[in-house]
Enzyme design. Structure first.
Site, short mmCIF file in Angstrom:
data_model
loop_
_atom_site.label_atom_id
_atom_site.label_comp_id
_atom_site.label_asym_id
_atom_site.label_seq_id
_atom_site.Cartn_x
_atom_site.Cartn_y
_atom_site.Cartn_z
N LYS A 221 0.84 -1.20 0.00
CA LYS A 221 0.00 0.00 0.00
C LYS A 221 0.87 1.25 0.00
CE LYS A 221 -3.82 1.80 2.88
NZ LYS A 221 -4.63 1.47 4.10
N SER B 10 -9.34 1.11 3.30
CA SER B 10 -8.59 1.95 2.37
C SER B 10 -7.53 1.19 1.58
CB SER B 10 -7.94 3.11 3.12
OG SER B 10 -7.00 2.63 4.08
N SER C 183 -9.32 -1.21 7.47
CA SER C 183 -8.83 -0.98 6.11
C SER C 183 -8.16 -2.17 5.45
CB SER C 183 -7.87 0.22 6.09
OG SER C 183 -8.59 1.42 6.25
#
Length: 430
Positions: free
Chosen positions: A77, A154, A178
């Site tokens: 990420k 996310s 997330s």
């Protein structure tokens, strides 16, 4: 106020998203598709078919040694540092102002040293402040189960990259769900470890007392292999007592609750637990949002005020709300959190785990209206806050409606549970 120039829309469909992408092209001078979207891997050209990678951030780093992850590929990420690259946090203004990282985050160094090959950085909702999986700057990654569904966020790009078979596993971060939410929405296996079990050095902070590094895989075996590398050593403890958190099912539609019970009955062997009789959903959700907001303002506020990055409107409004949390409210919420954490830990001694859903709905459509999105947050944040408040690990079991939560430090125990549940799923053909 943390945010200015809220340029963006809470887009509710493909037409609005196209308009937003056109506006951003005019602002930033390029489209995501103008940038590199592929990488050579063992002589083959790997193309990002899922919109999972940050444009221009697909590149290969070979393993630095042989190890237990040899032959596996991974992505991270875009909140996690890679040496010589800017950590962009899902926002072009933030990325432009960032200094290239001096070193890999230790978690990346460890994976490379155990034989894994790195292939790129994945899209995140802006600065991780969303559970939906949208990013107006880089596009919404494709949900591997259904392109009409949001991927969840996310860590949307990490889940999409794994689900689309672009990499074998991927790192995300999980503060309020997330990793767990995109794993549930995308049908991948996802692990949120105990708080502080995996070092957060080299990771953009969000709400530090909740922040964790988690990971995704397509199967329980790979999820456990990664856990063997990332987690600290621990004594083996079997999951002997398995309970359903019964009143979490009250948040689901009847058909979804029935599907959950049908999946859970093969494992549950103890009386059900109940949480919300003692701690209301609204109380736990408020406590989480309040503590999170207070910590966000302190970890990111000064930089946001200095940079004034252009956010999508809904993201900008969330940061503005975070800046408004008072110290008195924070102290009240922190006390609720501490009391709840002790209560939950008492009910999850070694060898005891709980089964519960991660999300209140099995998916959200890309064109979901704001009212539906609001209901999703109100209920889902109460579910994800259980592990978040107590710092306990929670694992989403692939496309099953089940997740398993254990007490702090039970990470390897719930990974072993996942291995067993994965074998049962294979054996009965489900």
């Amino acid at each position: 106020m943390l945010c200015h120039q809220f340029a963006g829309l809470l887009h509710r469909g493909d037409d609005l998203e196209r308009q937003e992408m056109l506006r951003l092209r005019l602002q930033f001078g390029r489209r995501p598709q103008d940038l590199a979207t592929s990488v050579m891997m063992d002589g083959e050209h790997i193309v990002d078919t899922a919109g999972a990678f940050v444009p221009g951030e697909i590149f290969r780093l070979d393993a630095t040694a042989q190890g237990s992850l040899a032959g596996l590929t991974f992505a991270v990420k875009d909140l996690i540092d890679i040496a010589g690259r800017r950590t962009g946090g899902g926002n072009p203004d933030w990325r432009a102002a960032a200094t290239p990282a001096a070193a890999h985050a230790p978690v990346v160094t460890r994976l490379l040293a155990n034989g894994a090959t790195f292939l790129g950085k994945t899209v995140t909702d802006e600065l991780a402040f969303s559970l939906e999986g949208r990013n107006v700057h880089y596009g919404t990654p494709r949900n591997p189960q259904n392109p009409d569904w949001l991927p969840g966020g996310s860590s949307s790009g990490s889940a999409a990259a794994v689900g689309a078979r672009l990499v074998d596993f991927a790192l995300g971060t999980d503060t309020g769900g997330s990793v767990r939410v995109p794993a549930a929405f995308s049908g991948t296996w996802g692990m949120r470890p105990s708080h502080d079990a995996v070092p957060l050095d080299g990771v953009l902070p969000f709400a530090p007392s909740y922040d964790t590094i988690g990971w995704f895989a397509r199967d329980a075996q790979t999820l456990a292999r990664v856990g063997d590398v990332l987690l600290p050593p621990a004594q083996h403890v079997d999951c002997l007592t398995i309970s359903i958190v019964e009143d979490t099912l009250d948040m689901l539609d009847p058909a979804d609750a029935h599907a959950f019970r049908d999946a859970a009955r093969r494992f549950a062997n103890a009386p059900p637990m109940r949480v919300f009789e003692r701690w209301s959903c609204a109380q736990l959700q408020w406590a989480y949002s309040t503590v999170q907001g207070y910590e966000i303002a302190r970890s990111l506020g000064s930089r946001l005020n200095a940079l004034k990055p252009r956010f999508a409107m809904d993201i900008g409004e969330r940061f503005a709300s975070a800046s408004a949390v008072s110290h008195a409210d924070y102290e009240t919420a922190a006390a609720v959190r501490q009391s709840f954490a002790g209560w939950l830990q008492d009910r999850l001694p070694p060898g005891t785990v709980a089964l519960l859903p991660v999300t209140s709905v099995p998916h959200l459509r890309i064109d979901a209206l704001s009212e539906e999105i609001g209901r999703f947050y109100a209920s889902t944040l109460a579910l994800t806050a259980l592990a978040g408040h107590a710092g306990t690990p929670q694992l989403q079991c692939g496309s099953s409606p089940l997740s398993v939560m254990g007490g702090c430090g039970s990470d390897r125990a719930i990974l072993n549970f996942a291995l067993e549940s994965g074998r049962e799923k294979s054996n009965d053909g489900r």
